[in-house]
Design a protein around this motif. Structure first.
Motif, short mmCIF file in Angstrom:
data_model
loop_
_atom_site.label_atom_id
_atom_site.label_comp_id
_atom_site.label_asym_id
_atom_site.label_seq_id
_atom_site.Cartn_x
_atom_site.Cartn_y
_atom_site.Cartn_z
N UNK A 62 0.81 -1.35 0.32
CA UNK A 62 0.16 0.60 0.49
C UNK A 62 1.13 1.40 0.13
N UNK A 63 0.20 2.53 -0.50
CA UNK A 63 0.73 3.91 -0.21
C UNK A 63 0.19 4.30 0.44
N UNK A 64 0.44 5.21 1.09
CA UNK A 64 -0.64 6.32 1.71
C UNK A 64 -0.23 8.17 1.15
N UNK A 65 -1.54 8.33 0.30
CA UNK A 65 -0.87 10.10 0.09
C UNK A 65 -1.79 11.05 0.87
N UNK A 66 -0.69 11.73 1.20
CA UNK A 66 -2.00 12.85 2.37
C UNK A 66 -1.69 14.17 1.35
N UNK A 67 -3.06 15.13 2.46
CA UNK A 67 -3.78 16.20 1.45
C UNK A 67 -4.42 16.97 2.17
N UNK A 68 -4.35 18.33 2.05
CA UNK A 68 -5.12 19.49 2.50
C UNK A 68 -5.73 20.28 1.78
N UNK A 69 -6.96 19.98 1.95
CA UNK A 69 -7.44 20.97 1.28
C UNK A 69 -8.33 22.14 2.09
N UNK A 70 -8.32 23.48 0.88
CA UNK A 70 -8.43 24.90 1.58
C UNK A 70 -9.43 25.30 0.61
N UNK A 71 -9.87 26.34 1.95
CA UNK A 71 -11.04 27.40 0.60
C UNK A 71 -10.60 28.62 0.90
N UNK A 72 -9.99 29.32 -0.20
CA UNK A 72 -9.42 30.46 0.18
C UNK A 72 -8.20 30.25 0.42
N UNK A 73 -7.56 31.04 1.33
CA UNK A 73 -6.40 31.60 1.65
C UNK A 73 -6.47 30.02 3.16
N UNK A 74 -7.68 30.07 3.82
CA UNK A 74 -7.88 28.69 4.84
C UNK A 74 -7.43 27.63 4.89
N UNK A 75 -7.28 26.87 5.60
CA UNK A 75 -7.10 24.57 5.47
C UNK A 75 -7.86 24.98 6.11
N UNK A 76 -9.40 23.82 5.34
CA UNK A 76 -10.27 22.97 5.88
C UNK A 76 -10.34 21.89 7.08
N UNK A 77 -9.68 20.95 5.71
CA UNK A 77 -9.15 19.68 6.53
C UNK A 77 -8.38 18.55 6.05
N UNK A 78 -7.59 17.91 6.39
CA UNK A 78 -6.69 17.07 6.07
C UNK A 78 -7.59 15.53 5.12
N UNK A 79 -7.46 14.74 4.38
CA UNK A 79 -6.94 13.47 3.82
C UNK A 79 -6.35 12.67 3.82
N UNK A 80 -6.75 11.85 4.23
CA UNK A 80 -5.00 10.73 3.89
C UNK A 80 -5.91 9.56 3.84
N UNK A 81 -5.64 9.20 1.75
CA UNK A 81 -6.04 8.04 1.33
C UNK A 81 -5.30 6.92 0.86
N UNK A 82 -5.46 6.00 1.75
CA UNK A 82 -4.47 4.24 0.86
C UNK A 82 -4.92 3.70 -0.02
N UNK A 83 -4.34 2.74 -1.01
CA UNK A 83 -4.44 2.68 -2.13
C UNK A 83 -3.50 1.80 -2.51
N UNK A 84 -3.30 0.63 -3.02
CA UNK A 84 -2.28 -0.39 -3.54
C UNK A 84 -1.13 0.36 -4.64
N UNK A 85 0.07 0.62 -3.90
CA UNK A 85 0.63 1.00 -4.74
C UNK A 85 0.77 0.88 -6.02
N UNK A 86 1.13 -0.14 -6.76
CA UNK A 86 0.76 -0.74 -8.03
C UNK A 86 -0.61 0.15 -9.17
N UNK A 87 -1.81 0.73 -7.89
CA UNK A 87 -2.84 1.56 -8.99
C UNK A 87 -2.20 3.20 -8.41
#
Length: 274
Positions: free
Chosen positions: A141-166
């Motif tokens: 598996x691989x783990x991808x971390x991301x932040x999503x923002x609205x305008x200049x403000x960070x509103x949330x954080x996402x962590x995704x896991x998926x097979x590395x081959x994909x």
């Protein structure tokens, strides 16, 4: 793009380091943290710095201070799942925007998701949980971390896991992404559907609090779940944390039709909340 990392005081740096060790399983739930003198010696800091770091971790509900006994790691938060009738299932074509406050819709706000890291799984206890949900070994598996923002403000954080081959190249390096789930599905040539979704509420840990610019322990809404192929093969596990006081989740199982007109609520006191 908002600044997701800032220079932090020494005690916050220490708190984050301890939190990372907790997340990695070095300090498992129920274990006792090293004493103040031990941490001072190990990290080269004074007792005040250690005490402030421990206090920050306590506010984040990561540890429990037992007076006269020691400081212990709390068990992970319990998850309460919500069963959904499979007949109401919708295709999962990327749902970051459905996790955002309704006030962003139609107001021209710039919603941006930015990948902050893409790593092989296996360095955090959450990786083991993701592997169980996906029914695959952590090593694939691989783990991808991301932040999503609205305008200049960070509103949330996402962590995704998926097979590395994909994992497509577009998601393997930091940078903005238009729609992570759709990019994954298109690259792999698959259709993703919801398998299950669960909702809970937690206090922000040190890392999430730093990224979101909120005090440790601030309320976060958590939306997590597995997406699968139409034949039921689990492919993606996602865990989103959103500032609790600024968003809500709504599950619509029937087409609600056009929204009713909004009626302004009169406010007699300018200091009152809405």
């Amino acid at each position: 793009m908002p600044n997701h990392r800032r220079t932090s005081p020494r005690y916050l740096q220490l708190a984050r380091l301890i939190q990372e060790r907790i997340d990695a399983g070095e300090f498992p739930a129920g274990s006792r943290l090293p004493s103040e003198p031990e941490m001072c010696a190990e990290f080269g800091v004074n007792r005040l710095t250690v005490r402030e770091a421990v206090a920050e971790l306590e506010r984040a509900a990561a540890i429990e201070i037992r007076r006269g006994v020691g400081t212990f790691v709390r068990p992970p938060v319990a998850r309460v799942s919500i069963a959904v009738d499979p007949r109401s299932q919708r295709f999962d074509m990327g749902s970051t925007h459905t996790s955002l406050p309704e006030s962003t819709a139609g107001q021209g706000m710039d919603v941006q998701e930015t990948i902050t890291a893409a790593l092989p799984a296996g360095t955090a206890t959450t990786d083991e949980e993701a592997a169980r949900h996906l029914g695959r070994p952590v090593a694939v598996l691989s783990r991808v971390e991301s932040v999503f923002s609205i305008g200049p403000e960070s509103w949330g954080i996402s962590t995704y896991w998926m097979p590395s081959a994909l994992l497509p190249r577009e998601l393997a390096a930091p940078g903005p992404v238009e729609n992570l789930v759709r990019t994954l599905a298109d690259s792999a040539g698959i259709t993703l559907e919801y398998d299950w979704r669960a909702f809970s509420a937690i206090g922000a840990d040190i890392g999430d609090a730093d990224v979101l610019g909120v005090p440790a322990g601030s309320p976060l809404l958590v939306r997590e779940g597995v997406s699968c192929t139409p034949d039921g093969e689990p492919v993606l596990y996602v865990r989103r944390r959103i500032q609790g006081e600024r968003a809500r989740f709504v599950l619509n199982f029937r087409d609600p039709g056009p929204p009713p007109p909004q009626t302004p609520v009169p406010r007699s006191d300018p200091d009152e909340g809405p």
